[in-house]
Design an enzyme around this catalytic site. Structure first.
Site, PDB file in Angstrom:
ATOM      1  N   HIS A 104       0.943  -1.309   0.046  1.00 40.94           N
ATOM      2  CA  HIS A 104      -0.018  -0.044  -0.043  1.00 40.94           C
ATOM      3  C   HIS A 104       0.822   1.281   0.032  1.00 40.94           C
ATOM      4  CE1 HIS A 104      -3.487  -2.793   1.245  1.00 40.94           C
ATOM      5  NE2 HIS A 104      -2.371  -3.222   1.975  1.00 40.94           N
ATOM      6  N   SER A 129      13.495  20.834 -17.245  1.00 39.39           N
ATOM      7  CA  SER A 129      12.367  21.687 -17.438  1.00 39.39           C
ATOM      8  C   SER A 129      12.579  23.047 -18.254  1.00 39.39           C
ATOM      9  CB  SER A 129      11.890  22.123 -16.240  1.00 39.39           C
ATOM     10  OG  SER A 129      11.217  23.255 -15.929  1.00 39.39           O
ATOM     11  N   LYS A 181      15.422  21.557 -12.231  1.00 37.29           N
ATOM     12  CA  LYS A 181      14.641  20.178 -12.523  1.00 37.29           C
ATOM     13  C   LYS A 181      15.424  19.236 -13.297  1.00 37.29           C
ATOM     14  CE  LYS A 181      10.575  19.714 -11.984  1.00 37.29           C
ATOM     15  NZ  LYS A 181       9.662  18.902 -11.177  1.00 37.29           N
ATOM     16  N   GLU A 207       8.704   7.934 -17.138  1.00 37.35           N
ATOM     17  CA  GLU A 207       7.021   8.389 -17.535  1.00 37.35           C
ATOM     18  C   GLU A 207       6.408   7.852 -18.693  1.00 37.35           C
ATOM     19  OE1 GLU A 207       6.741  12.755 -15.921  1.00 37.35           O
ATOM     20  OE2 GLU A 207       8.667  12.291 -15.384  1.00 37.35           O
TER      21      GLU A 207
END
Ligand code: ARG
Length: 468
Positions: free
Chosen positions: A155, A276, A282, A289
């Site tokens: 979880h 970024s 970043k 992803e």
């Protein structure tokens, strides 16, 4: 020149021609189509339909067509409907009317079913090789960092301590099943539909088994109606691809979380990260992803094709032309995703201190319950007692091991001074020593099993994919 123009007076509506045509994507089948035609020509000669001279002319012409494709100078014609008509049209231009004998007893229905199988068999072998290469990288990294401890999660909450290598190896076994599924897929894919004709079979004395062997296929289809309408091998492949991509997606997700600032267990190599345009600091795990995001399209391909096939009447229907793009896209997607993930895992910086310091002592509560079990307390009861101990510790705002022996004994007299010994992360890990568990010895055993697996499932293609 249309393959079926004879009975038509009118020419096809331009939009319908474009709608009907598959040449824009099925040109990718050219090598398989030519391979199929070469073998079919030999079978026709064996059956006495072609003279040796005609056979030579056709084989030679097909070789020239192949070369034109290979060298990307095949002269497409706006009238080409699909790869089968394009190859035949070109063959006719190159060798004249004898080209017209090639299609004797053959239909594009058995032809396209054959082409897809011929195309997919080596492609799937290449894909399999990419999976095995990723598996090999996983084993390497597990061997290298066999002894790093980290929180195991359920979880996404800390559950019990595990070895990082144990976590990593869990993906090896998912991929092993993916590899084996593709190996098993071959049995149903390496079947030759050639000789099924349009739907009813062939009137020619074709030696279908010899033809199949010539194509490197293992067996022949048993029913011509089934042969031209069977796309199970495509659906099965898409399922294998979908489940594989789901596994990759989960690996990507773990790595995204573990590489976040808050976790910091691993660092993605700069070569596999992106920046970024607005925030200069970043470093984003875009490839991970995308590995996660592209799962959607592959699952879509599987459901899409199943939906296309659902409710089709017997034998070939044009709907089946929709089987190709999903296969191409699934292959292209996975053939990029797999080596990229292998690169990411290979270059991952692993921070054992961050993992160890993230461990919450709450993950040892189960050890304390197991301690009571060893003193003869039934597990259900010990679970409740340790639950109370955890509550006391929280109330006193101290770790579990800071509770006094009196406090523990007030909860159950079976607690002795040795209870504190089990409240140790490494003790907890090493206690799980049965095969499949996270103890160092068990992980070593698992790695040996994995190495045997790799030996057994390696082929020339996997060696190539692994860069040997
Ligand atoms: N382009 C077609 C396909 O991919 C080839 C088979 C055409 N057969 C037919 N009867 N129209 O399915």
């Amino acid at each position: 020149m249309k393959l079926w123009g004879g009975r038509f007076e009118k020419s096809t509506d331009e939009l319908v021609h474009r709608y009907n045509a598959s040449i824009d994507f099925d040109r990718r089948l050219y090598a398989a189509d030519i391979q199929g035609s070469q073998a079919y020509a030999r079978a026709l000669a064996d059956a006495g339909i072609l003279t040796q001279e005609e056979l030579m002319a056709i084989l030679d012409g097909l070789a020239r067509v192949q070369l034109e494709f290979d060298e990307q100078r095949f002269p497409f014609d706006p009238a080409d409907e699909d790869i089968h008509s394009a190859v035949e049209r070109r063959l006719h231009q190159l060798i004249g009317p004898v080209a017209g004998k090639l299609h004797t007893g053959r239909s594009r229905n058995d032809q396209v079913a054959t082409d897809m199988r011929l195309f997919m068999l080596p492609e799937v072998e290449g894909l399999h090789a990419h999976i095995v290469a990723l598996q090999a990288v996983i084993v390497d990294r597990a061997v290298q960092h066999i002894d790093l401890i980290m929180p195991g999660y359920t979880h996404l909450q800390q559950a019990q301590p595990v070895l990082w290598s144990h976590w990593l190896m869990s993906y090896f076994w998912m991929l092993a099943r993916d590899s084996e599924r593709l190996e098993d897929w071959r049995r149903r894919a390496a079947v030759s539909p050639l000789g099924a004709g349009a739907l009813a079979g062939t009137p020619l004395e074709l030696d279908r088994a010899a033809l199949a062997a010539d194509l490197g296929l293992d067996s022949i289809s048993a029913n011509s109606l089934d042969a031209v309408s069977d796309r199970d091998f495509v659906v099965e492949f898409l399922f294998c691809a979908a489940l594989l991509q789901v596994h990759l997606s989960r690996l990507a997700e773990d790595l995204i979380i573990f590489s976040s600032r808050e976790f910091g267990y691993v660092r993605i190599d700069e070569a596999y990260a992106t920046g970024s345009s607005l925030m200069p600091q970043k470093m984003n795990p875009d490839p991970l992803e995308l590995a996660r995001g592209k799962t959607g399209r592959i699952l879509g391909h599987l459901v899409g094709l199943l939906t296309t096939l659902k409710g089709l009447p017997s034998a070939y229907n044009k709907d089946m032309q929709e089987d190709k793009e999903p296969v191409f896209d699934a292959l292209d997607t996975l053939n990029l995703t797999l080596p990229i993930l292998a690169g990411i895992v290979r270059t991952l910086k692993v921070d054992g201190d961050r993992m160890a310091s993230a461990l919450d002592e709450g993950t040892l509560a189960t050890e304390l319950a197991d301690y009571l079990v060893r003193q003869g307390v039934p597990f259900r009861q010990s679970h409740a007692i340790v639950g109370q101990a955890v509550r006391r510790a929280a109330e006193q705002d101290v770790p579990l091991w800071a509770l006094s022996l009196e406090t523990l004994q007030a909860l159950h007299p079976a607690f002795g001074p040795d209870a504190y010994q089990v409240l140790d992360f490494w003790e907890a890990v090493e206690a799980k020593s049965a095969p499949g568990g996270t103890a160092t010895r068990a992980v070593q055993g698992q790695i040996e099993k994995a190495q045997d697996w790799l030996q057994e499932h390696s082929t020339e293609s996997t060696d190539k994919a692994m860069g040997f």
